[in-house]
Design an enzyme around this catalytic site. Structure first.
Site, short mmCIF file in Angstrom:
data_model
loop_
_atom_site.label_atom_id
_atom_site.label_comp_id
_atom_site.label_asym_id
_atom_site.label_seq_id
_atom_site.Cartn_x
_atom_site.Cartn_y
_atom_site.Cartn_z
N SER A 7 37.77 40.85 42.10
CA SER A 7 39.21 40.84 41.85
C SER A 7 39.86 42.15 42.32
O SER A 7 39.81 42.46 43.50
CB SER A 7 39.45 40.56 40.36
OG SER A 7 40.79 40.29 40.10
N ASP A 52 42.23 29.05 41.69
CA ASP A 52 42.41 30.40 41.12
C ASP A 52 43.89 30.64 40.84
O ASP A 52 44.70 30.65 41.77
CB ASP A 52 41.86 31.42 42.11
CG ASP A 52 41.73 32.82 41.52
OD1 ASP A 52 42.59 33.17 40.70
OD2 ASP A 52 40.79 33.54 41.89
N HIS A 97 39.64 31.94 38.48
CA HIS A 97 39.43 33.34 38.84
C HIS A 97 38.10 33.90 38.34
O HIS A 97 37.67 34.95 38.77
CB HIS A 97 40.60 34.16 38.28
CG HIS A 97 40.74 35.51 38.92
ND1 HIS A 97 40.93 35.67 40.27
CD2 HIS A 97 40.72 36.77 38.40
CE1 HIS A 97 41.01 36.97 40.55
NE2 HIS A 97 40.88 37.65 39.43
#
Ligand code: MLT
Length: 198
Positions: free
Chosen positions: A100, A150, A181
């Protein structure tokens, strides 16, 4: 920078970057899974967003402060070089992995500095800079893991990232998952299979 270091037995160093709200401890077990013999250097992001550690500032979710990103990417690269010297790792192959926000700062470094990591594993990344990548990535191999659903990283954005990295010459493998995610074991295992095959 605050960091975690674990001495390895092979001439390889994995630099690890956590996601928003994480710490330098977060990806250590994943680094161990990917390559138990490599040296591990895991960094803590220096930006504090309401108590959450990050590697660069953002204006809103998915909207980056690009000037800050550029400044931090340069600082982080200098810090990595300093730590490699400090731990006597200058001669090791340099790899990176991030999740991320951590994947996004790696992508930022690839856009800004080109071939700095021989291999990079990006879990749920997105395009870091609107200006695009400028330098050659001919010597860079990249694994991207992306969630089709996501809510934080639109799938098209990751596809654009993949295209922009490939255009600079990087050898990119992208895997997609029917998920959001969250980073799953399946994705880490795919990254390990990709990594081990090289
Ligand atoms: C970022 O800010 O880097 C992305 O929005 C992903 C995240 O939430 O960390």
């Amino acid at each position: 920078m605050i960091h975690y270091y674990r001495k390895g037995t092979a001439p390889r160093t994995f630099v690890l970057f956590h996601g928003t709200g994480g710490t330098e401890e977060d990806l250590v077990s994943i680094g161990n899974m990917l390559d138990p013999e490599a040296h591990i250097l895991s960094l803590r992001g220096e930006v504090n967003e309401n108590g959450m550690n990050r590697f660069f500032k953002r204006v809103a979710e998915g909207v980056f402060d690009e000037e800050d990103l550029k400044m931090r990417a340069e600082r982080i690269l200098q810090e990595i070089e300093r730590l490699l010297t400090h731990y006597g790792l200058e001669e090791t192959a340099l790899y990176s992995a991030g999740y991320s926000n951590g994947a996004n700062i790696i992508a930022g470094m690839l856009y800004l500095f080109g071939d700095v990591f021989q291999k990079s594993i990006l879990f749920h990344p997105m395009v870091p800079l609107k200006s695009g990548a400028a330098l050659s990535l001919d010597s860079t191999e990249i694994f991207i893991g992306a969630g089709l659903n996501d809510p934080i990283v639109p799938y098209d954005n990751t596809t654009q990232l993949m295209q922009e990295l490939s255009r600079q010459g990087a050898f990119v493998t992208m895997k997609t998952y029917e998920m959001g995610h969250r980073l799953t074991l399946e994705e880490v295992e795919d990254a390990k299979a990709w990594y081990s095959a090289r």
